[in-house]
Write a protein that holds these residues in place. Structure first.
Motif, PDB file in Angstrom:
ATOM      1  N   VAL A   5      17.056  71.309  56.915  1.00 30.60           N
ATOM      2  CA  VAL A   5      17.576  70.379  56.147  1.00 30.60           C
ATOM      3  C   VAL A   5      18.229  69.226  57.182  1.00 30.60           C
ATOM      4  O   VAL A   5      17.639  68.145  56.856  1.00 30.60           O
ATOM      5  N   GLN A   6      18.954  69.661  57.979  1.00 31.60           N
ATOM      6  CA  GLN A   6      19.243  68.703  58.920  1.00 31.60           C
ATOM      7  C   GLN A   6      18.289  68.062  59.647  1.00 31.60           C
ATOM      8  O   GLN A   6      17.926  66.543  59.803  1.00 31.60           O
ATOM      9  N   SER A   7      17.252  68.728  60.141  1.00 30.63           N
ATOM     10  CA  SER A   7      16.162  68.005  60.858  1.00 30.63           C
ATOM     11  C   SER A   7      15.221  67.129  60.163  1.00 30.63           C
ATOM     12  O   SER A   7      14.985  66.141  60.514  1.00 30.63           O
ATOM     13  N   ALA A   8      15.128  67.571  58.929  1.00 29.13           N
ATOM     14  CA  ALA A   8      14.572  66.700  57.846  1.00 29.13           C
ATOM     15  C   ALA A   8      15.095  65.308  57.695  1.00 29.13           C
ATOM     16  O   ALA A   8      14.486  64.238  57.577  1.00 29.13           O
ATOM     17  N   CYS A   9      16.475  65.504  57.392  1.00 31.10           N
ATOM     18  CA  CYS A   9      17.348  64.266  57.207  1.00 31.10           C
ATOM     19  C   CYS A   9      17.133  63.256  58.382  1.00 31.10           C
ATOM     20  O   CYS A   9      17.093  62.124  58.011  1.00 31.10           O
ATOM     21  N   VAL A  10      17.264  63.796  59.482  1.00 32.29           N
ATOM     22  CA  VAL A  10      17.226  62.885  60.847  1.00 32.29           C
ATOM     23  C   VAL A  10      15.648  62.151  60.632  1.00 32.29           C
ATOM     24  O   VAL A  10      15.712  60.966  60.941  1.00 32.29           O
ATOM     25  N   ARG A  11      14.976  62.904  60.578  1.00 33.95           N
ATOM     26  CA  ARG A  11      13.417  62.286  60.496  1.00 33.95           C
ATOM     27  C   ARG A  11      12.926  61.330  59.502  1.00 33.95           C
ATOM     28  O   ARG A  11      12.425  60.400  59.407  1.00 33.95           O
ATOM     29  N   LEU A  12      13.977  61.661  58.113  1.00 40.09           N
ATOM     30  CA  LEU A  12      13.620  60.732  57.066  1.00 40.09           C
ATOM     31  C   LEU A  12      14.632  59.603  57.029  1.00 40.09           C
ATOM     32  O   LEU A  12      14.643  58.865  56.247  1.00 40.09           O
ATOM     33  N   GLY A  13      15.635  59.404  58.086  1.00 37.57           N
ATOM     34  CA  GLY A  13      16.583  58.558  58.219  1.00 37.57           C
ATOM     35  C   GLY A  13      17.650  58.569  57.305  1.00 37.57           C
ATOM     36  O   GLY A  13      18.396  57.770  56.776  1.00 37.57           O
ATOM     37  N   LEU A  14      17.895  59.801  56.866  1.00 35.01           N
ATOM     38  CA  LEU A  14      19.203  60.236  55.874  1.00 35.01           C
ATOM     39  C   LEU A  14      20.226  60.760  56.649  1.00 35.01           C
ATOM     40  O   LEU A  14      20.277  61.397  57.622  1.00 35.01           O
ATOM     41  N   PRO A  15      21.378  60.567  56.132  1.00 36.23           N
ATOM     42  CA  PRO A  15      22.604  61.014  56.889  1.00 36.23           C
ATOM     43  C   PRO A  15      22.368  62.597  56.785  1.00 36.23           C
ATOM     44  O   PRO A  15      21.965  63.428  55.962  1.00 36.23           O
ATOM     45  N   SER A  16      22.901  63.323  58.063  1.00 39.82           N
ATOM     46  CA  SER A  16      22.741  64.647  58.310  1.00 39.82           C
ATOM     47  C   SER A  16      23.913  65.382  57.637  1.00 39.82           C
ATOM     48  O   SER A  16      24.920  65.325  58.088  1.00 39.82           O
ATOM     49  N   PRO A  17      23.806  66.552  56.867  1.00 42.66           N
ATOM     50  CA  PRO A  17      24.901  67.269  56.215  1.00 42.66           C
ATOM     51  C   PRO A  17      25.377  68.063  57.101  1.00 42.66           C
ATOM     52  O   PRO A  17      24.864  68.629  57.954  1.00 42.66           O
ATOM     53  N   ASN A  18      26.665  68.252  56.587  1.00 44.68           N
ATOM     54  CA  ASN A  18      27.459  69.506  57.486  1.00 44.68           C
ATOM     55  C   ASN A  18      27.333  70.793  56.776  1.00 44.68           C
ATOM     56  O   ASN A  18      27.508  71.948  57.141  1.00 44.68           O
ATOM     57  N   ALA A  19      27.040  70.661  55.460  1.00 40.56           N
ATOM     58  CA  ALA A  19      26.605  71.805  54.629  1.00 40.56           C
ATOM     59  C   ALA A  19      25.744  71.428  53.486  1.00 40.56           C
ATOM     60  O   ALA A  19      25.826  70.067  53.076  1.00 40.56           O
ATOM     61  N   VAL A  20      25.136  72.408  52.965  1.00 43.89           N
ATOM     62  CA  VAL A  20      23.838  71.860  51.847  1.00 43.89           C
ATOM     63  C   VAL A  20      24.378  72.716  50.449  1.00 43.89           C
ATOM     64  O   VAL A  20      24.313  72.333  49.681  1.00 43.89           O
ATOM     65  N   ALA A  21      24.340  74.039  50.798  1.00 39.00           N
ATOM     66  CA  ALA A  21      24.382  75.033  49.838  1.00 39.00           C
ATOM     67  C   ALA A  21      25.777  74.787  48.835  1.00 39.00           C
ATOM     68  O   ALA A  21      25.605  74.974  47.533  1.00 39.00           O
ATOM     69  N   THR A  22      26.864  74.419  49.388  1.00 39.41           N
ATOM     70  CA  THR A  22      27.962  74.112  48.796  1.00 39.41           C
ATOM     71  C   THR A  22      28.376  72.567  48.562  1.00 39.41           C
ATOM     72  O   THR A  22      29.442  72.269  47.871  1.00 39.41           O
ATOM     73  N   SER A  23      27.350  72.003  48.790  1.00 42.25           N
ATOM     74  CA  SER A  23      27.627  70.396  48.715  1.00 42.25           C
ATOM     75  C   SER A  23      27.578  70.031  47.233  1.00 42.25           C
ATOM     76  O   SER A  23      26.969  70.638  46.240  1.00 42.25           O
ATOM     77  N   SER A  24      28.189  68.848  46.997  1.00 36.14           N
ATOM     78  CA  SER A  24      28.142  68.557  45.445  1.00 36.14           C
ATOM     79  C   SER A  24      27.300  67.207  45.441  1.00 36.14           C
ATOM     80  O   SER A  24      27.116  66.467  44.500  1.00 36.14           O
ATOM     81  N   ASP A  25      26.636  66.825  46.658  1.00 33.82           N
ATOM     82  CA  ASP A  25      25.723  65.440  46.819  1.00 33.82           C
ATOM     83  C   ASP A  25      24.433  65.965  46.223  1.00 33.82           C
ATOM     84  O   ASP A  25      23.953  66.954  46.681  1.00 33.82           O
ATOM     85  N   VAL A  26      24.069  65.204  45.169  1.00 27.94           N
ATOM     86  CA  VAL A  26      22.741  65.396  44.550  1.00 27.94           C
ATOM     87  C   VAL A  26      21.633  65.634  45.526  1.00 27.94           C
ATOM     88  O   VAL A  26      20.696  66.280  45.390  1.00 27.94           O
ATOM     89  N   GLN A  27      21.329  64.494  46.367  1.00 27.16           N
ATOM     90  CA  GLN A  27      20.244  64.473  47.363  1.00 27.16           C
ATOM     91  C   GLN A  27      20.276  65.656  48.260  1.00 27.16           C
ATOM     92  O   GLN A  27      19.187  66.190  48.474  1.00 27.16           O
TER      93      GLN A  27
END
Length: 218
Positions: A5-27
């Protein structure tokens, strides 16, 4: 899972997350859902060697030999012509269709060769075999991920340190085009790049036999 997910975010120009499964961010949760979609779709593309499992069971003197969930956990589908009774060294033919199965039952033609059908999520034999015989077969699993210890197989990523059984670069490429398609963005170039990598991986996956139309090699 997190690194993909972090690699995809970097390529898409999105902020890279520190956590995904426990995140409350809808994106980020959407990216996780799309990554699981990619894993599920990719696992259905071919008989990936990493998903091939061997199952075994001991026959019962009955038509129903057991549930598929018990005999082969995580079953996607049974590979045809792989069920063998090792005790008597004979193949188990099938799978039978509904019409032929009912014909066999109506004609009472209980020959020496067992045949099988999958019905009601049960593995059924006709005629009923003798009890205590060992049968083995290969099947394709739907589990494309494991936990961090590689001990528990999963059909979806649920925590950040889950491990993917597939090539992570291909999974990331799949996540990228799926995210763009979901957002209504142009994803044609990304999809073409992804498909090229998938087809290359399918061609190289596992050992491939040499098809020789001429003289024997050995």
């Amino acid at each position: 899972m997190l690194t993909m997910v972090q690699s995809a975010c970097v390529r898409l120009g999105l902020p890279s997350p520190n956590a995904v499964a426990t995140s409350s961010d809808v994106q980020y949760l959407q990216l996780l859902a799309l990554l699981n979609e990619e894993g599920s779709e990719l696992s259905a593309r071919t008989e990936w060697q990493v998903l091939i499992k061997e199952a075994s069971f001991t026959t019962l003197a009955a038509e129903i030999q057991g549930t598929l969930a018990t005999i082969c956990p995580g079953l996607n589908y049974i590979i045809n012509d792989t069920i063998w009774n090792r005790t008597i060294r004979r193949p188990v033919f099938g799978p039978l269709g509904a019409q032929y199965w009912q014909q066999q039952k109506a004609m009472f033609t209980a020959g020496p060769w067992n045949q099988y059908r999958v019905k009601g999520n049960n593995l059924t034999f006709f005629p009923a075999p003798a009890a205590g015989q060992d049968c083995y077969f290969e099947y394709v699993s739907k589990y494309f991920a494991t936990d961090s210890t590689s001990a528990v197989y999963k059909s979806a990523f649920t925590v950040d340190d889950d491990i993917c059984l597939f090539n992570e670069d291909i999974m990331t490429l799949g996540l990228i085009w799926r995210w763009k398609a979901n957002k209504g963005l142009d994803f044609g170039t990304d999809y073409q790049k992804y498909e090229t990598r998938v087809l290359m991986e399918i061609g190289r996956d596992g050992a491939k036999p040499i098809l020789n139309m001429g003289e024997a090699r050995y």
